[in-house]
Design an enzyme around this catalytic site. Structure first.
Site, PDB file in Angstrom:
ATOM      1  N   LYS A  47     -13.021  74.493  68.096  1.00  0.00           N
ATOM      2  CA  LYS A  47     -14.078  75.098  68.907  1.00  0.00           C
ATOM      3  C   LYS A  47     -14.718  74.088  69.852  1.00  0.00           C
ATOM      4  O   LYS A  47     -15.505  74.458  70.715  1.00  0.00           O
ATOM      5  CB  LYS A  47     -15.180  75.684  68.018  1.00  0.00           C
ATOM      6  CG  LYS A  47     -14.717  76.650  66.955  1.00  0.00           C
ATOM      7  CD  LYS A  47     -14.344  78.005  67.508  1.00  0.00           C
ATOM      8  CE  LYS A  47     -14.161  78.997  66.354  1.00  0.00           C
ATOM      9  NZ  LYS A  47     -13.720  80.316  66.814  1.00  0.00           N
TER      10      LYS A  47
ATOM     11  N   ASP B 278     -24.120  77.710  59.966  1.00  0.00           N
ATOM     12  CA  ASP B 278     -22.778  77.832  60.539  1.00  0.00           C
ATOM     13  C   ASP B 278     -22.874  77.481  62.022  1.00  0.00           C
ATOM     14  O   ASP B 278     -23.361  78.260  62.832  1.00  0.00           O
ATOM     15  CB  ASP B 278     -22.277  79.267  60.344  1.00  0.00           C
ATOM     16  CG  ASP B 278     -20.917  79.509  61.004  1.00  0.00           C
ATOM     17  OD1 ASP B 278     -20.341  78.558  61.572  1.00  0.00           O
ATOM     18  OD2 ASP B 278     -20.437  80.658  60.952  1.00  0.00           O
TER      19      ASP B 278
ATOM     20  N   GLN C 281     -19.960  78.144  66.512  1.00  0.00           N
ATOM     21  CA  GLN C 281     -20.093  78.585  67.897  1.00  0.00           C
ATOM     22  C   GLN C 281     -21.168  77.821  68.652  1.00  0.00           C
ATOM     23  O   GLN C 281     -21.358  78.038  69.852  1.00  0.00           O
ATOM     24  CB  GLN C 281     -20.405  80.082  67.941  1.00  0.00           C
ATOM     25  CG  GLN C 281     -19.288  80.963  67.438  1.00  0.00           C
ATOM     26  CD  GLN C 281     -18.054  80.931  68.317  1.00  0.00           C
ATOM     27  OE1 GLN C 281     -18.127  80.669  69.512  1.00  0.00           O
ATOM     28  NE2 GLN C 281     -16.899  81.202  67.730  1.00  0.00           N
TER      29      GLN C 281
ATOM     30  N   CYS D 197     -14.041  89.373  63.951  1.00  0.00           N
ATOM     31  CA  CYS D 197     -14.438  88.970  62.590  1.00  0.00           C
ATOM     32  C   CYS D 197     -15.951  89.061  62.418  1.00  0.00           C
ATOM     33  O   CYS D 197     -16.576  88.201  61.785  1.00  0.00           O
ATOM     34  CB  CYS D 197     -13.934  87.570  62.258  1.00  0.00           C
ATOM     35  SG  CYS D 197     -12.150  87.429  62.206  1.00  0.00           S
TER      36      CYS D 197
ATOM     37  N   HIS E 241     -20.481  85.888  61.065  1.00  0.00           N
ATOM     38  CA  HIS E 241     -19.018  85.969  61.089  1.00  0.00           C
ATOM     39  C   HIS E 241     -18.549  86.255  59.666  1.00  0.00           C
ATOM     40  O   HIS E 241     -19.213  85.910  58.688  1.00  0.00           O
ATOM     41  CB  HIS E 241     -18.471  84.621  61.578  1.00  0.00           C
ATOM     42  CG  HIS E 241     -16.999  84.563  61.814  1.00  0.00           C
ATOM     43  ND1 HIS E 241     -16.084  84.451  60.793  1.00  0.00           N
ATOM     44  CD2 HIS E 241     -16.274  84.574  62.965  1.00  0.00           C
ATOM     45  CE1 HIS E 241     -14.866  84.387  61.306  1.00  0.00           C
ATOM     46  NE2 HIS E 241     -14.945  84.467  62.619  1.00  0.00           N
TER      47      HIS E 241
END
Length: 501
Positions: free
Chosen positions: A321, A295, A298, A459, A218
């Site tokens: 999220k 990261d 997600q 993104c 991202h």
């Protein structure tokens, strides 16, 4: 409803057999109910402890998708009839000890009408919706606890401090952190990555040093590293992927050398849904003496996460999220990296003592939480994790993988539709493009039918351009979605292409 045959053995993953699936409508499970705990001050509170996380990571089910044009099979309408809402058997399916119908009732916005249709929320990769428990917890905070924290000598300050620190403890348990002191509150995953880049990595970079990323990242896990590379004359190296969207591990490993200073990789791609082998990526980096950030924006709402087992040095995610408020997120860091990092911002709450000659800082996490933080939304995030924990992250992952498998098979049969991101390990995301229709045209048509999803580059321009695209249509599922909602998505696409009467 006839469910397409899956290419994996359901029993291996604890999923129901085909016979059990056929009898979903006759199943019933008692609803979960829980009681709020009293806080350490003896007041009624919503900040009770959540169960501990499992000791290790759990792998995602691996959907296998037949590329468009191969094994076309019968027309979609013959294989997946579109039943009326009352006939949807997935509503009686249980996630943990709560039926899907009862779960959907917990999310008020799912009853919303959009353009005369029931809202179908398939934009979960952008933001998830909030259960009533989170909404009520925020209301309770503002009605009974609202105050600044840590420094007040009055009752409301004590209540607010209690609530904030209880949320920090819940987050630590939820992701398997050693201590709440390893949890830093930030505005979201983006700020968490910027904090790690500016406070920890930048101070030791020299010209010619290298930072390793992957093609899947991202923008939030690209731009912060570019900023510090520009300032220090370091450079960024990128691990490639194959056409299905999987990281080529041999190439990733080959990037490490004596100039490598840091790595930052996603756990789940927001554009393709690819679940990366994060534990192996960490192991490779550590074998080369390199620290690494994961990261998890997600991943955290779709897969069980245990940061101790994963062993990454930093882990970041955003509250919105995972069914919590916007504007709140988490940076997890190991003790040694948080101790070595310099303060990210200066101001109140992060100081131990100040004179005009020098300032002494608090220990982490306070060292990185200057000023008045987003107290209420941190408490709301704690309530969201309580809700998820009650259902069970493993149960959520199993159901969502069924949704992904079902949706990918159904979409693959729409004439002219190309699936984008067909890695064998996927979570949530069902990206596609449609011949002779722009992404914006598809999104507008679906919105008119109450179907909310994302179109554009998400993104993640580098990975889409690698695949020869400037954007996609991106439906993305969460545990409150149903087979019927995916049927309606597919039916609408047939209508758009003129293939359904």
């Amino acid at each position: 409803m006839t469910i397409p045959k899956t290419p994996f053995d359901p029993a291996v993953y604890g999923l129901p057999s085909e016979g059990e699936i056929a009898s979903w409508a006759s199943l019933w499970f008692p609803e979960f109910s829980g009681e709020a705990e009293a806080s350490s001050l003896g007041r009624r509170s919503f900040s009770g402890d959540a169960p501990a996380r499992p000791p290790g990571p759990v792998s995602a089910v691996s959907p296998r998708v037949v590329p468009l044009g191969q094994e076309k099979g019968p027309p979609l309408e013959q294989e997946i009839p579109f039943p009326p809402p009352s006939a949807d058997p997935s509503l009686s399916r249980a996630i943990g000890n709560k039926s899907l119908a009862a779960i959907r009732a917990d999310f008020p916005i799912l009853a919303e009408k959009v353009n005369g249709h029931d809202l179908i929320w398939l934009d979960n990769a952008a933001t998830t919706q909030r259960p009533r428990a989170v909404i009520d917890r925020l209301t309770y905070f503002y009605e009974h606890e609202n105050s600044n924290v840590h420094r007040g000598a009055h009752e409301l300050a004590a209540r607010a401090t209690d609530a904030l620190e209880a949320a920090r403890k819940k987050i630590a348990r939820f992701i398997g952190a050693r201590s709440p002191e390893n949890i830093v509150f930030v505005r979201g995953a983006t700020e968490g990555i910027n904090l790690a880049a500016q406070a920890y990595v930048k101070p030791f970079l020299k010209p010619g040093d290298e930072i390793i990323l992957t093609m899947l990242e991202h923008h939030a896990n690209i731009v912060p590293w570019q900023l510090i590379a520009e300032e220090t004359r370091a450079c960024i190296r990128v691990a490639p992927i194959d056409q299905s969207g999987q990281i080529i591990l041999s190439e990733y490993e080959r990037l490490f050398n004596r100039r490598t200073r840091f790595a930052a990789v996603t756990q789940v791609s927001n554009a393709l849904g690819t679940v990366t082998p994060a534990a192996e990526l960490v192991q490779i980096a550590h074998s080369q003496g390199v620290r690494i950030l994961i990261d998890g924006a997600q991943a955290v709402s779709h897969l069980p996460v245990n940061v101790a087992a994963l062993d990454g040095d930093f882990y970041v995610f955003s509250g919105h999220k995972i069914f919590g408020p916007t504007g709140i997120g988490v940076l997890y860091g190991k003790d040694e990296v948080l101790e070595a990092a310099r303060p990210y911002q200066g101001g109140g709450n992060m100081i131990a003592d100040v004179t005009f000659e020098r300032t002494l800082y608090q220990r982490h996490p306070a060292k990185f939480e200057a000023g008045t933080g987003n107290i209420a939304d941190a408490v709301g995030l704690g309530a969201a994790l309580d809700y998820v924990d009650a259902l069970g992250m493993e149960n959520i992952a199993r159901w969502e993988q069924e949704l992904v498998e079902y949706g990918m098979k159904a979409l693959a049969r729409v004439p002219g539709l190309r699936l984008v991101g067909t890695a064998p390990h996927k979570a949530s995301v069902l990206s596609f493009v449609l011949d002779r229709h722009s992404n914006e045209e598809v999104g507008t048509f679906l919105n008119a039918k109450g179907i909310a999803l994302r179109v554009g580059h998400h993104c993640a321009q580098p990975v889409l351009r690698f695949l020869g695209l400037e954007g996609t249509v991106r439906p993305s599922v969460a545990f409150y979605n149903t087979f019927e909602e995916l049927d309606k998505l597919v039916q609408a696409l047939y209508e758009l292409t003129g293939q359904r009467e």
